[in-house]
Scaffold this motif. Structure first.
Motif, short mmCIF file in Angstrom:
data_model
loop_
_atom_site.label_atom_id
_atom_site.label_comp_id
_atom_site.label_asym_id
_atom_site.label_seq_id
_atom_site.Cartn_x
_atom_site.Cartn_y
_atom_site.Cartn_z
N GLY A 133 -10.54 68.15 -97.28
CA GLY A 133 -9.59 67.30 -98.00
C GLY A 133 -8.16 67.78 -97.83
N GLY A 134 -7.96 69.09 -97.87
CA GLY A 134 -6.61 69.64 -97.69
C GLY A 134 -6.06 69.31 -96.31
N ARG A 135 -6.90 69.42 -95.31
CA ARG A 135 -6.46 69.07 -93.95
C ARG A 135 -6.13 67.59 -93.83
NH1 ARG A 135 -8.00 72.66 -89.41
NH2 ARG A 135 -8.57 74.65 -90.34
N ILE A 136 -6.94 66.74 -94.44
CA ILE A 136 -6.67 65.30 -94.42
C ILE A 136 -5.35 65.02 -95.11
CG2 ILE A 136 -7.41 63.05 -95.31
CD1 ILE A 136 -10.35 64.09 -94.93
N GLU A 137 -5.14 65.62 -96.28
CA GLU A 137 -3.90 65.39 -97.03
C GLU A 137 -2.68 65.80 -96.21
OE1 GLU A 137 -5.40 65.78 -101.65
OE2 GLU A 137 -4.75 67.59 -100.62
N ARG A 138 -2.74 66.96 -95.58
CA ARG A 138 -1.59 67.43 -94.79
C ARG A 138 -1.36 66.55 -93.57
NH1 ARG A 138 -4.04 72.12 -96.33
NH2 ARG A 138 -5.08 72.46 -94.33
N GLU A 139 -2.42 66.22 -92.87
CA GLU A 139 -2.28 65.45 -91.64
C GLU A 139 -1.84 64.01 -91.88
OE1 GLU A 139 -5.10 64.15 -87.90
OE2 GLU A 139 -5.40 66.14 -88.78
N TYR A 140 -2.32 63.43 -92.98
CA TYR A 140 -2.05 62.01 -93.23
C TYR A 140 -1.00 61.78 -94.32
CZ TYR A 140 -5.76 60.84 -90.05
OH TYR A 140 -6.52 60.71 -88.91
N GLY A 141 -0.51 62.85 -94.94
CA GLY A 141 0.55 62.70 -95.93
C GLY A 141 0.12 61.96 -97.19
N ILE A 142 -1.10 62.20 -97.63
CA ILE A 142 -1.62 61.53 -98.83
C ILE A 142 -2.13 62.57 -99.81
CG2 ILE A 142 -2.25 59.41 -97.60
CD1 ILE A 142 -5.19 60.46 -97.66
N VAL A 143 -2.51 62.11 -101.00
CA VAL A 143 -3.14 62.98 -102.00
C VAL A 143 -4.47 62.33 -102.39
CG1 VAL A 143 -2.95 63.95 -104.31
CG2 VAL A 143 -0.92 63.78 -102.86
N LEU A 144 -5.54 63.12 -102.28
CA LEU A 144 -6.86 62.63 -102.65
C LEU A 144 -7.22 63.12 -104.05
CD1 LEU A 144 -8.69 63.44 -99.30
CD2 LEU A 144 -8.11 61.17 -100.18
N ASP A 145 -7.99 62.33 -104.78
CA ASP A 145 -8.51 62.74 -106.07
C ASP A 145 -9.65 63.73 -105.86
OD1 ASP A 145 -8.32 59.36 -107.33
OD2 ASP A 145 -6.81 60.96 -107.41
N ASP A 146 -9.88 64.60 -106.82
CA ASP A 146 -11.00 65.53 -106.73
C ASP A 146 -12.32 64.79 -106.56
OD1 ASP A 146 -9.31 67.69 -106.96
OD2 ASP A 146 -9.66 67.96 -109.11
N ASP A 147 -12.45 63.61 -107.17
CA ASP A 147 -13.68 62.83 -107.07
C ASP A 147 -13.95 62.36 -105.64
OD1 ASP A 147 -14.05 63.13 -109.77
OD2 ASP A 147 -13.22 61.17 -110.29
N ASP A 148 -12.91 62.30 -104.80
CA ASP A 148 -13.06 61.87 -103.42
C ASP A 148 -13.68 62.95 -102.55
OD1 ASP A 148 -11.85 59.43 -104.01
OD2 ASP A 148 -9.86 60.19 -103.53
N LEU A 149 -13.85 64.16 -103.10
CA LEU A 149 -14.33 65.29 -102.33
C LEU A 149 -15.61 65.88 -102.90
CD1 LEU A 149 -10.84 66.90 -101.78
CD2 LEU A 149 -12.17 65.57 -100.13
N SER A 150 -16.43 65.05 -103.48
CA SER A 150 -17.68 65.49 -104.09
C SER A 150 -18.79 65.58 -103.05
CB SER A 150 -18.08 64.49 -105.18
OG SER A 150 -19.42 64.67 -105.55
N GLU A 151 -19.67 66.57 -103.21
CA GLU A 151 -20.83 66.72 -102.32
C GLU A 151 -21.76 65.52 -102.43
OE1 GLU A 151 -22.82 70.57 -102.84
OE2 GLU A 151 -20.98 71.22 -103.81
N ASP A 152 -21.67 64.78 -103.52
CA ASP A 152 -22.55 63.63 -103.74
C ASP A 152 -22.06 62.37 -103.06
OD1 ASP A 152 -24.21 65.21 -105.32
OD2 ASP A 152 -23.07 64.75 -107.12
#
Length: 91
Positions: free
Chosen positions: A50-69
């Motif tokens: 998620g951190g790499r996606i945020e840096r590369e795409y200039g966005i902020v993801l919610d914690d819920d977007d990074l769940s193992e489920d």
């Protein structure tokens, strides 16, 4: 910043860069609807991804977007929603 559309290929690339791949999982297979935990990605690997996606795409993801489920499809949809939102705000 990368393209305005986040794809499965983008996700595969970032997953491999961030956390590698479980030798028992074929990321080139049909993984869209397989939960991340089954693919061998636990919370720390997903946070790095998620951190790499945020840096590369200039966005902020919610914690819920990074769940193992969640599935890769869920994460791709969340990233594209954020990209659309940031694009609309920039316009």
């Amino acid at each position: 910043m990368a393209s305005s559309q986040f794809t499965l290929e983008d996700l595969r690339r970032i997953l491999l860069e961030a956390a590698g791949a479980d030798e028992n999982v074929d990321l080139d297979g049909d993984i869209l609807d397989t939960v991340f935990a089954v693919l061998g990605y636990e919370s720390i690997a997903l946070l790095e991804t998620g951190g790499r996606i945020e840096r590369e795409y200039g966005i902020v993801l919610d914690d819920d977007d990074l769940s193992e489920d969640l599935t890769p499809r869920d994460l791709i949809d969340a990233v594209n929603a954020q990209l659309a939102l940031s694009g609309a705000q920039a316009a």
